[in-house]
Every structure is written in structure tokens, then in C-alpha cells.
Design a protein around this motif. Structure first.
Motif, PDB file in Angstrom:
ATOM      1  N   MET A 165      85.643  11.600   5.216  1.00  0.00           N
ATOM      2  CA  MET A 165      84.750  10.463   5.014  1.00  0.00           C
ATOM      3  C   MET A 165      83.311  10.946   5.099  1.00  0.00           C
ATOM      4  O   MET A 165      82.940  11.636   6.032  1.00  0.00           O
ATOM      5  N   THR A 166      82.464  10.617   4.124  1.00  0.00           N
ATOM      6  CA  THR A 166      81.100  11.109   4.088  1.00  0.00           C
ATOM      7  C   THR A 166      80.230  10.368   5.089  1.00  0.00           C
ATOM      8  O   THR A 166      80.586   9.312   5.597  1.00  0.00           O
ATOM      9  N   SER A 167      79.035  10.930   5.356  1.00  0.00           N
ATOM     10  CA  SER A 167      78.210  10.490   6.479  1.00  0.00           C
ATOM     11  C   SER A 167      77.845   9.011   6.485  1.00  0.00           C
ATOM     12  O   SER A 167      77.868   8.400   7.563  1.00  0.00           O
ATOM     13  N   PRO A 168      77.466   8.364   5.368  1.00  0.00           N
ATOM     14  CA  PRO A 168      77.140   6.939   5.461  1.00  0.00           C
ATOM     15  C   PRO A 168      78.298   6.089   5.971  1.00  0.00           C
ATOM     16  O   PRO A 168      78.089   5.158   6.751  1.00  0.00           O
ATOM     17  N   TYR A 169      79.515   6.408   5.534  1.00  0.00           N
ATOM     18  CA  TYR A 169      80.662   5.639   5.995  1.00  0.00           C
ATOM     19  C   TYR A 169      81.008   5.973   7.440  1.00  0.00           C
ATOM     20  O   TYR A 169      81.472   5.105   8.193  1.00  0.00           O
ATOM     21  N   ARG A 170      80.793   7.218   7.854  1.00  0.00           N
ATOM     22  CA  ARG A 170      80.966   7.549   9.275  1.00  0.00           C
ATOM     23  C   ARG A 170      79.970   6.771  10.115  1.00  0.00           C
ATOM     24  O   ARG A 170      80.286   6.306  11.209  1.00  0.00           O
ATOM     25  N   ALA A 171      78.750   6.628   9.601  1.00  0.00           N
ATOM     26  CA  ALA A 171      77.694   5.975  10.370  1.00  0.00           C
ATOM     27  C   ALA A 171      78.014   4.508  10.654  1.00  0.00           C
ATOM     28  O   ALA A 171      77.779   4.028  11.763  1.00  0.00           O
ATOM     29  N   VAL A 172      78.555   3.794   9.670  1.00  0.00           N
ATOM     30  CA  VAL A 172      78.799   2.370   9.885  1.00  0.00           C
ATOM     31  C   VAL A 172      79.925   2.139  10.881  1.00  0.00           C
ATOM     32  O   VAL A 172      80.029   1.061  11.475  1.00  0.00           O
ATOM     33  N   PHE A 173      80.772   3.154  11.075  1.00  0.00           N
ATOM     34  CA  PHE A 173      81.876   3.016  12.022  1.00  0.00           C
ATOM     35  C   PHE A 173      81.563   3.548  13.414  1.00  0.00           C
ATOM     36  O   PHE A 173      82.443   3.585  14.265  1.00  0.00           O
ATOM     37  N   ARG A 174      80.320   3.985  13.637  1.00  0.00           N
ATOM     38  CA  ARG A 174      79.980   4.507  14.953  1.00  0.00           C
ATOM     39  C   ARG A 174      79.951   3.418  16.024  1.00  0.00           C
ATOM     40  O   ARG A 174      80.160   3.693  17.196  1.00  0.00           O
ATOM     41  N   THR A 175      79.662   2.205  15.633  1.00  0.00           N
ATOM     42  CA  THR A 175      79.630   1.103  16.590  1.00  0.00           C
ATOM     43  C   THR A 175      81.032   0.854  17.141  1.00  0.00           C
ATOM     44  O   THR A 175      81.980   0.701  16.366  1.00  0.00           O
ATOM     45  N   PRO A 176      81.189   0.797  18.453  1.00  0.00           N
ATOM     46  CA  PRO A 176      82.512   0.526  19.032  1.00  0.00           C
ATOM     47  C   PRO A 176      83.101  -0.780  18.501  1.00  0.00           C
ATOM     48  O   PRO A 176      82.441  -1.808  18.443  1.00  0.00           O
ATOM     49  N   GLY A 177      84.351  -0.723  18.089  1.00  0.00           N
ATOM     50  CA  GLY A 177      85.047  -1.906  17.600  1.00  0.00           C
ATOM     51  C   GLY A 177      84.988  -2.102  16.106  1.00  0.00           C
ATOM     52  O   GLY A 177      85.716  -2.939  15.557  1.00  0.00           O
TER      53      GLY A 177
END
Length: 425
Positions: free
Chosen positions: A1-13
Motif C-alpha cells: 500500500m503506497t504512502s497516502p493510503y498508509r497515512a489515512v489509516f494511521r489513526t487508531p480505529g
């Protein structure tokens, strides 16, 4: 998964509620087609099957925005659980009635109540908006992801529902749809940390979100877009049937969804320029242009290719539309606002299927693609003529100031998940 999609999932939950939304959205593409397959197999009456699915769609169009309005006022958990219980019980009642050979009026009573099905896509997008409120770029990526999820649902759902009804037993498709809905809602409402904060006072003044100046323009556009979708589905099946390859219609339609899916994935990786309203207007214009090639094709392979390129315009346009709703509608009515666009889409799908069917009966499948082209042109006209009304809600900041900061309530910062080295557009 590329960085923008990793970023949106960093928030817990985030992963948990997104997965729950995927499960809960499966009935969107499974229930209607499952009812058609079930009724046609058990009774052989396609007219009754079509009338039931139309009733389900109309009930959903009436009830959906009201359910979402209650969600904005009281919260997702307090509203979705009882509403979903009614929906699941109604679907179960329909299956029992079909199995027992009940009179037709009992079928209609059940599907009317099943129209309370909540808009799970709106619920998930409202959570993304809450989490990434201070980061438009992250919200853009999140909405792109959800558009891809929508396409996955519409690729997998109908095949699964029809397959279960024909291979296992007639009621299997709607039954699994109800199971998906109940499971998805339970999983989503269990994620309390990411649930948007209810805004009770938002509905004491100002009435429905539909009174927001730009929202009727968006709904009008979505009626046209939905007409395109409904007409494309029916016309493609008839086009394939005329050429003796009806079974290939699902593959041709899959290329339509695949084009949208790929475009959504790519669109989520880029940093778009210009304004959301401008990008939305451009997307609708390109969608109208993309419906010209299907008028010219004469074989299934070329139709599949034409629909693939047409599909490339769908997801980016939908992403920009959700961004516009997020800008136009006061935060306390966001879920309702998103649901109104879905309602416009559903009304359009029903109208497009009906119009295309009449044209096919009278003039053949190729002529019915004019319904798609005309609807897309009308949608573009509404978008261009109503462009001046697509302005942010003047009270949006006032509502935001009245709400508690999510970082102090749930430990989620407004700028969590922003990509390093990038400013907020």
C-alpha cells in the motif's frame, strides 16, 4: 500500500471502521438483485420482482435521508442499531413470506420496511471527515478509497447474490445481504472512538440539509448520473442478449466498474489542483463526453473497451462530489447531506433502467445508449448552470467552533495522518 493510503489509516480505529463499512455496504448491491432472482425463481413473475425492487428503492429514497438526519442528531450507535434491527427483521419476514407462499401485499409490506436500510457509505465517510477534518489532502485520499470500496461492492455483490440464489436456495442472496448488514452495523457502532460527535442543535434551526443552497444542484446532477448507471446496466444486458452472449454482460459491466476502481486508486495518490467545484464540473463534463463512444460500437469487445474508459471518469467525480458535500453542508448535517446525494443517485438508477427498457423494447439496445448520453449531458448541464451555487456553507465554521475538539475527546488530533513535508491545501 503506497504512502497516502498508509497515512489515512494511521489513526487508531480507521481500519476497523472502514472494514465494517465494507461489510455493511454489501446489501447495497446484493439485496435488490437478490430479491429479483428469488422472486423470479419461486414465482416466475418478473413483473412482481421488478415492482418489489422499485418499491424497495423508493422506500429507501424516502427513509434514507431521515435516518441519516437522526444519526446527525443522536449519533450512529443510538440510531443505526434499532433501524438495522427493523431492516433485518423485514428481510427475514420477506423470506418467510416467500417460503410460505404469502399474498403479494405481504411482500410489499416487508420491502417497504426494509427501505430503512441505513446508508453505510455515508456513515463511513462522516467518520473520515471527522478524523481528517483539518487535512483536506488526507480526506481526499480517504474519499478516493471509499469510492474504490463502492466499486468492489458492486463487482462482488451481484455475482455473489445471484450465485447463491441459483446454486444454493432462492432465499440465500437476500439472507446473506441481511447478515452482512447486521454484522457491518454491529462492527461499525462498536467503534465509538471514531464516531462523529452528534450535534443536536443542528436540526433545531434551518431544517433539512437539502435546504443548503448547493445541495439541490448536486442532487440534480446525481439523478442524471444515476440515470446513466441504470441505463448502462439494462442496455448492456440487452446488447449482449441481441448478440447471443447474454452471459457475457456481467463481464462487460465489470470492465465499467474496473475502470472506476483503477481511477479511484490513482486519484487518491495524487495532489489535485484547482477547486473541488471546478474538478467536479470537469469530471461531469468528461463523463458526458465518455458516453458518446458506446453509441458507435457494434460488438461486445468494443463496448467493454468503451465502458472501461467511461468508467475512468466515475470515481474521481464521486470523490469530488463528496468533497463538495463536506464543504457545502454544515457539519451537523453532513451524514444527511451525503445521503441525499445517494438518494438522487438511486432515483436516477430506477429512472434510467425504466427509460432504457422502454427504448430497448421499441428500438433495440443500441438506441438505448442514447438514454445514457442524454442523461450524462443533462447532468453536465445542471453542474455547469448551478456552478455558482457550489459555495461553502456560511455557518460551517460556526458549527465547527461549537463542537468539542476530537483531540481532547478521543485522543485523535485534527491533523493526524498528514503527509510529512506537505502543507494543508
Amino acid at each position: 500500500m503506497t504512502s497516502p493510503y498508509r497515512a489515512v489509516f494511521r489513526t487508531p480505529g480507521a481500519k476497523a471502521f472502514s472494514a465494517a463499512g465494507l461489510i455493511g455496504r454489501m446489501p447495497l448491491s446484493m439485496l435488490g438483485i437478490g430479491i429479483v432472482t428469488m422472486i423470479s425463481q419461486v414465482t416466475g413473475r418478473y413483473g412482481l420482482a421488478g415492482a418489489l425492487t422499485a418499491t424497495l428503492a423508493l422506500s429507501g429514497a424516502v427513509c434514507g435521508p431521515q435516518v441519516s438526519r437522526l444519526v446527525d442528531r443522536y449519533g450512529q450507535a443510538r440510531v443505526l442499531r434499532p433501524v438495522t434491527a427493523v431492516t433485518v427483521a423485514s428481510v427475514a419476514g420477506l423470506l418467510v413470506c416467500v417460503r410460505a407462499g404469502a399474498p403479494d401485499w405481504a411482500y410489499f409490506a416487508c420491502v417497504i420496511c426494509a427501505g430503512l436500510t441505513p446508508s453505510m457509505g455515508a456513515m463511513v465517510r462522516a467518520r473520515w471527515s471527522e478524523i481528517h477534518r483539518g487535512s483536506p489532502e488526507m480526506l481526499h485520499t480517504a474519499y478516493s478509497l471509499e469510492s474504490v470500496v463502492d466499486e468492489i461492492v458492486f463487482i462482488v455483490g451481484p455475482i455473489t447474490s445471484i450465485g447463491l440464489c441459483t446454486v444454493w436456495f432462492p432465499e440465500a442472496g437476500p439472507l446473506l445481504a441481511a447478515v452482512f448488514l447486521g454484522t457491518g452495523v454491529l462492527l461499525l457502532t462498536a467503534q465509538r472512538a471514531t464516531e462523529p460527535t452528534p450535534v443536536p442543535h443542528a436540526h433545531l434551526n434551518g431544517g433539512s440539509a437539502l435546504r443548503t443552497p448547493g445541495l439541490p444542484v448536486l442532487c440534480g446532477v446525481f439523478v442524471g448520473v444515476g440515470t446513466v448507471f441504470g441505463a448502462v446496466d439494462v442496455t448492456t444486458v440487452a446488447f449482449a442478449d441481441e448478440r447471443g452472449h447474454k452471459a457475457l454482460a456481467s463481464l462487460v459491466l465489470a470492465t465499467y466498474a474496473l475502470g472506476s476502481c483503477l481511477a479511484g486508486l490513482v486519484f487518491g495518490l495524487v495532489k489535485p489542483g484547482g477547486t473541488i467545484a471546478g474538478r467536479f464540473r470537469l469530471g461531469i463534463g468528461l463523463m458526458a463526453v465518455s458516453m458518446i463512444p458506446p453509441l458507435l460500437v457494434g460488438s461486445l469487445p468494443f463496448l467493454a473497451l468503451a465502458l472501461f474508459f467511461s468508467g475512468l471518469t466515475i470515481a474521481p467525480t464521486m470523490v469530488n462530489a463528496m468533497g463538495l458535500v463536506e464543504q457545502l453542508v454544515p457539519r451537523g448535517r453532513l451524514t444527511e447531506g451525503i445521503t441525499w446525494t445517494s438518494t438522487g443517485l438511486a432515483v436516477g438508477v430506477a429512472a434510467g433502467a425504466a427509460l432504457a427498457g422502454r427504448v430497448i423494447d421499441a428500438h433495440g439496445a443500441s438506441a438505448a445508449f442514447w438514454v445514457c448520453t442524454t442523461a450524462a449531458t443533462c447532468a453536465a448541464a445542471v453542474a455547469f448552470l448551478g456552478y455558482g451555487r457550489l459555495l461553502p456553507a456560511p455557518d460551517r465554521e460556526e458549527l465547527d467552533d461549537d463542537e468539542p475538539d476530537r483531540s481532547s475527546v478521543h485522543g485523535v488530533g485534527r491533523h493526524d495522518g498528514c503527509r510529512e513535508g506537505e502543507g494543508v491545501a
